[in-house]
Design a protein around this motif. Structure first.
Motif, PDB file in Angstrom:
ATOM      1  N   VAL A  14      65.713  65.057  -8.666  1.00  0.00           N
ATOM      2  CA  VAL A  14      66.580  64.114  -9.623  1.00  0.00           C
ATOM      3  C   VAL A  14      67.856  63.551  -8.565  1.00  0.00           C
ATOM      4  CG1 VAL A  14      67.867  63.781 -11.578  1.00  0.00           C
ATOM      5  CG2 VAL A  14      65.792  64.947 -11.837  1.00  0.00           C
ATOM      6  N   VAL A  15      68.299  64.512  -7.957  1.00  0.00           N
ATOM      7  CA  VAL A  15      69.474  64.062  -7.128  1.00  0.00           C
ATOM      8  C   VAL A  15      69.121  63.263  -6.150  1.00  0.00           C
ATOM      9  CG1 VAL A  15      71.118  65.054  -5.526  1.00  0.00           C
ATOM     10  CG2 VAL A  15      70.510  66.300  -7.734  1.00  0.00           C
ATOM     11  N   ILE A  16      67.909  63.455  -5.185  1.00  0.00           N
ATOM     12  CA  ILE A  16      67.752  62.536  -4.185  1.00  0.00           C
ATOM     13  C   ILE A  16      67.196  61.412  -4.777  1.00  0.00           C
ATOM     14  CG2 ILE A  16      65.643  62.171  -2.717  1.00  0.00           C
ATOM     15  CD1 ILE A  16      67.847  64.031  -1.753  1.00  0.00           C
ATOM     16  N   PHE A  17      66.467  61.368  -5.852  1.00  0.00           N
ATOM     17  CA  PHE A  17      65.918  60.088  -6.533  1.00  0.00           C
ATOM     18  C   PHE A  17      67.131  58.928  -7.014  1.00  0.00           C
ATOM     19  CE2 PHE A  17      64.644  57.226  -9.890  1.00  0.00           C
ATOM     20  CZ  PHE A  17      63.659  56.591  -9.540  1.00  0.00           C
ATOM     21  N   THR A 138      59.384  61.840  -3.359  1.00  0.00           N
ATOM     22  CA  THR A 138      60.390  61.152  -4.375  1.00  0.00           C
ATOM     23  C   THR A 138      61.498  60.100  -3.566  1.00  0.00           C
ATOM     24  OG1 THR A 138      60.420  63.260  -5.744  1.00  0.00           O
ATOM     25  CG2 THR A 138      62.338  61.633  -5.791  1.00  0.00           C
ATOM     26  N   PHE A 139      61.918  60.919  -2.323  1.00  0.00           N
ATOM     27  CA  PHE A 139      62.584  59.841  -1.472  1.00  0.00           C
ATOM     28  C   PHE A 139      61.934  58.486  -1.470  1.00  0.00           C
ATOM     29  CE2 PHE A 139      62.864  58.324   2.810  1.00  0.00           C
ATOM     30  CZ  PHE A 139      64.051  57.821   2.738  1.00  0.00           C
ATOM     31  N   ALA A 140      60.695  58.415  -1.094  1.00  0.00           N
ATOM     32  CA  ALA A 140      59.866  57.068  -0.513  1.00  0.00           C
ATOM     33  C   ALA A 140      59.857  56.205  -2.231  1.00  0.00           C
ATOM     34  CB  ALA A 140      58.481  57.627  -0.245  1.00  0.00           C
ATOM     35  N   ALA A 141      59.527  57.043  -3.121  1.00  0.00           N
ATOM     36  CA  ALA A 141      59.382  56.525  -4.527  1.00  0.00           C
ATOM     37  C   ALA A 141      60.431  55.620  -4.711  1.00  0.00           C
ATOM     38  CB  ALA A 141      58.803  57.492  -5.566  1.00  0.00           C
ATOM     39  N   LYS A 455      63.510  72.860   8.258  1.00  0.00           N
ATOM     40  CA  LYS A 455      62.336  72.472   7.452  1.00  0.00           C
ATOM     41  C   LYS A 455      62.299  71.195   6.985  1.00  0.00           C
ATOM     42  CE  LYS A 455      59.473  76.163   6.693  1.00  0.00           C
ATOM     43  NZ  LYS A 455      58.238  76.077   7.324  1.00  0.00           N
ATOM     44  N   GLU A 456      63.388  70.344   7.395  1.00  0.00           N
ATOM     45  CA  GLU A 456      63.380  69.059   6.979  1.00  0.00           C
ATOM     46  C   GLU A 456      62.188  68.127   7.460  1.00  0.00           C
ATOM     47  OE1 GLU A 456      66.355  65.117   7.260  1.00  0.00           O
ATOM     48  OE2 GLU A 456      66.990  66.971   8.062  1.00  0.00           O
ATOM     49  N   PRO A 457      61.294  67.598   6.227  1.00  0.00           N
ATOM     50  CA  PRO A 457      60.192  66.641   6.646  1.00  0.00           C
ATOM     51  C   PRO A 457      60.520  65.612   7.725  1.00  0.00           C
ATOM     52  CG  PRO A 457      60.362  67.168   4.457  1.00  0.00           C
ATOM     53  CD  PRO A 457      61.804  67.362   4.943  1.00  0.00           C
ATOM     54  N   LEU A 458      59.808  65.501   8.848  1.00  0.00           N
ATOM     55  CA  LEU A 458      60.263  64.484   9.761  1.00  0.00           C
ATOM     56  C   LEU A 458      59.891  63.047   9.065  1.00  0.00           C
ATOM     57  CD1 LEU A 458      58.190  66.260  12.669  1.00  0.00           C
ATOM     58  CD2 LEU A 458      60.798  65.970  12.238  1.00  0.00           C
ATOM     59  N   LEU A 459      59.282  62.778   8.122  1.00  0.00           N
ATOM     60  CA  LEU A 459      59.132  61.560   7.848  1.00  0.00           C
ATOM     61  C   LEU A 459      60.177  60.793   6.776  1.00  0.00           C
ATOM     62  CD1 LEU A 459      57.841  61.444   4.343  1.00  0.00           C
ATOM     63  CD2 LEU A 459      56.285  63.121   5.493  1.00  0.00           C
ATOM     64  N   GLU A 460      61.476  61.624   6.638  1.00  0.00           N
ATOM     65  CA  GLU A 460      62.490  61.223   5.794  1.00  0.00           C
ATOM     66  C   GLU A 460      63.306  60.382   6.383  1.00  0.00           C
ATOM     67  OE1 GLU A 460      65.462  63.139   6.779  1.00  0.00           O
ATOM     68  OE2 GLU A 460      66.453  61.450   5.713  1.00  0.00           O
TER      69      GLU A 460
END
Length: 464
Positions: A14-17, A138-141, A455-460
């Motif tokens: 929710v925070v990220i969205f 969620t970030f992408a959405a 662990k941060e996903p590389l696609l963000e």
């Protein structure tokens, strides 16, 4: 315990969205304000603003992550979200202050680092990758939906309403953190002293970069990431402005473009990526993704018609499989106690690119005189193939987007380097990292630091 219920991944989602939904709403108004504020050197100033922000984020992320290990996640979630969203109301109050605060907000614009530390606190190792995937999706959405909503409201009711709505969403996010998000870091996981000192090694942003040369495979992976993410970071910062001013896309078309490419990217990263990993293997998936990225950037560089941008956007969605594939390769080949160190190096490279990429793109646009005289030309020529550029040159008629061609050359070099990455590297498991265990300990002394930096996903995208 403060907050609603036990800490969960859904609190982080929710925070990220809400944060990125607020910024997504401003996509259309920000392009207009940017050109009105810097009519002569729009692309150059855009690159410098995002470049300063990215470099400040790179420098501050380790320190904020280390401090959150001592003082807890909730207070730093509040701090990062507040300062990241602080520039939003200034867009209509004072554009100059708006862009100045955006640049300076990079010091605290590291919400993802704290979010991943939060997730690491509350998940087991075997379920962590799924949780990170949910946060990234969620970030992408949020970026798929919000630009279209912002463009519609801007067209129907004006930019002021959009800025007010984005400010309201940001305040809602801050309120959610204050009232609903529980602290994830247990007291027993913190240092004995609440004010425990932070070592320079923990706060040094270059610490992980200095370890790159200790293993040849890690060095190859990091060079691949640098050469391929540098143009991608620059592209994120300027591409929508480029579509609007040079190609002649309307606000609604830009929003539709973001939505379509975003949906295709989500499909590529979920369905297509899994099929490719099983059928052609990890390394070949990386090479295929880099090939798609070269094609996409070259198409953007030479393309002058709107349909070319749409076709290249579909290819760009396929190129988004590269970084999850690299992350999976590193994760699979590294020991569990080395995950944070090795992935942290890649994250550090990406943070550096987030600062250098936008500045590089802005400078190349400036060199090739890619500017517009008036924003009104874009509105009146919205359906034209390409509006007239200020100071047109012979090069601009042949290569409308010079930085994208530079980016394609960079990714081509990345592809050549990636060819030498071994498919299975036992050195990552038992090689030189073990010889430098003292350095590794500073990065993996607790699960939280490993989660934050490693662990941060590389696609963000931190371009925001």
């Amino acid at each position: 315990r403060q907050g609603i219920g036990e800490p969960s991944v859904y609190h982080a989602v929710v925070v990220i969205f809400l944060e990125f939904f607020a910024w997504g709403l401003l996509t259309t108004p920000m392009l207009t304000v940017l050109h009105q504020t810097f009519p002569q050197h729009t692309f150059l100033m855009n690159g410098l603003i995002h470049g300063v922000k990215g470099l400040l984020s790179f420098l501050s992320a380790p320190l904020i992550g280390a401090l959150s290990d001592v003082w807890g996640r909730k207070s730093f979630l509040l701090l990062t979200v507040f300062f990241t969203c602080a520039p939003i109301p200034l867009m209509k109050i004072s554009p100059w202050w708006y862009f100045a605060v955006i640049s300076m907000s990079g010091v605290f614009a590291v919400t993802f680092s704290v979010i991943f530390a939060y997730v690491a606190d509350i998940t087991q190792e075997h379920e962590r990758s799924t949780a990170y995937g949910l946060v990234s999706a969620t970030f992408a959405a949020s970026l798929v939906t919000s630009p279209a909503i912002g463009a519609y409201l801007s067209q129907a009711y004006g930019d002021t309403l959009v800025v007010v709505l984005a400010s309201g969403v940001a305040l809602l996010d801050i309120g959610f953190i204050l009232l609903a998000v529980p602290e994830s870091l247990p007291e027993e996981m913190r240092p004995v002293s609440w004010g425990a000192p932070i070592s320079w090694e923990q706060a040094d942003p270059f610490a992980s970069l200095r370890k790159v040369g200790q293993d040849s495979t890690v060095l190859l992976i990091c060079i691949t990431v640098f050469l391929s993410y540098l143009p991608e970071a620059g592209q994120y910062s300027s591409f929508f402005l480029y579509l609007r001013q040079v190609i002649g896309f309307s606000s609604e078309t830009v929003a539709a473009f973001i939505g379509v490419v975003g949906i295709l990217s989500i499909l590529a990263q979920t369905v297509v990526l899994g099929i490719l990993m099983r059928s052609i293997g990890n390394k070949n998936t990386i090479l295929l993704g880099l090939g798609f990225q070269i094609l996409q950037l070259a198409w953007y560089g030479f393309g002058s018609q709107p349909w070319m941008m749409w076709a290249a956007g579909a290819v760009a969605a396929m190129s988004s499989i590269t970084f999850p594939a690299i992350s999976a390769m590193v994760s699979r080949n590294a020991d569990p106690d080395q995950q944070g160190v090795v992935q942290g190096m890649i994250t550090g490279i990406r943070g550096l690119c987030n600062g250098l990429g936008p500045a590089l793109y802005g400078f190349v646009f400036y060199l090739f005189h890619v500017e517009l005289n008036e924003m009104a030309e874009v509105e009146t020529l919205g359906k034209a193939s390409k509006p007239n550029m200020a100071n047109p040159t012979d090069e601009s008629s042949i290569i409308p987007g010079p930085p994208f061609l530079f980016g394609a050359c960079s990714v081509l070099l990345s592809l050549l380097v990636a060819l030498f990455i071994p498919e299975h590297n036992l050195a990552l498991r038992s090689g030189s990292h073990k010889k430098h265990s003292n350095g590794a300990q500073t990065h993996t002394h607790s699960p939280q630091v490993g989660g934050s930096d490693g662990k941060e996903p590389l696609l963000e995208d931190s371009s925001v």
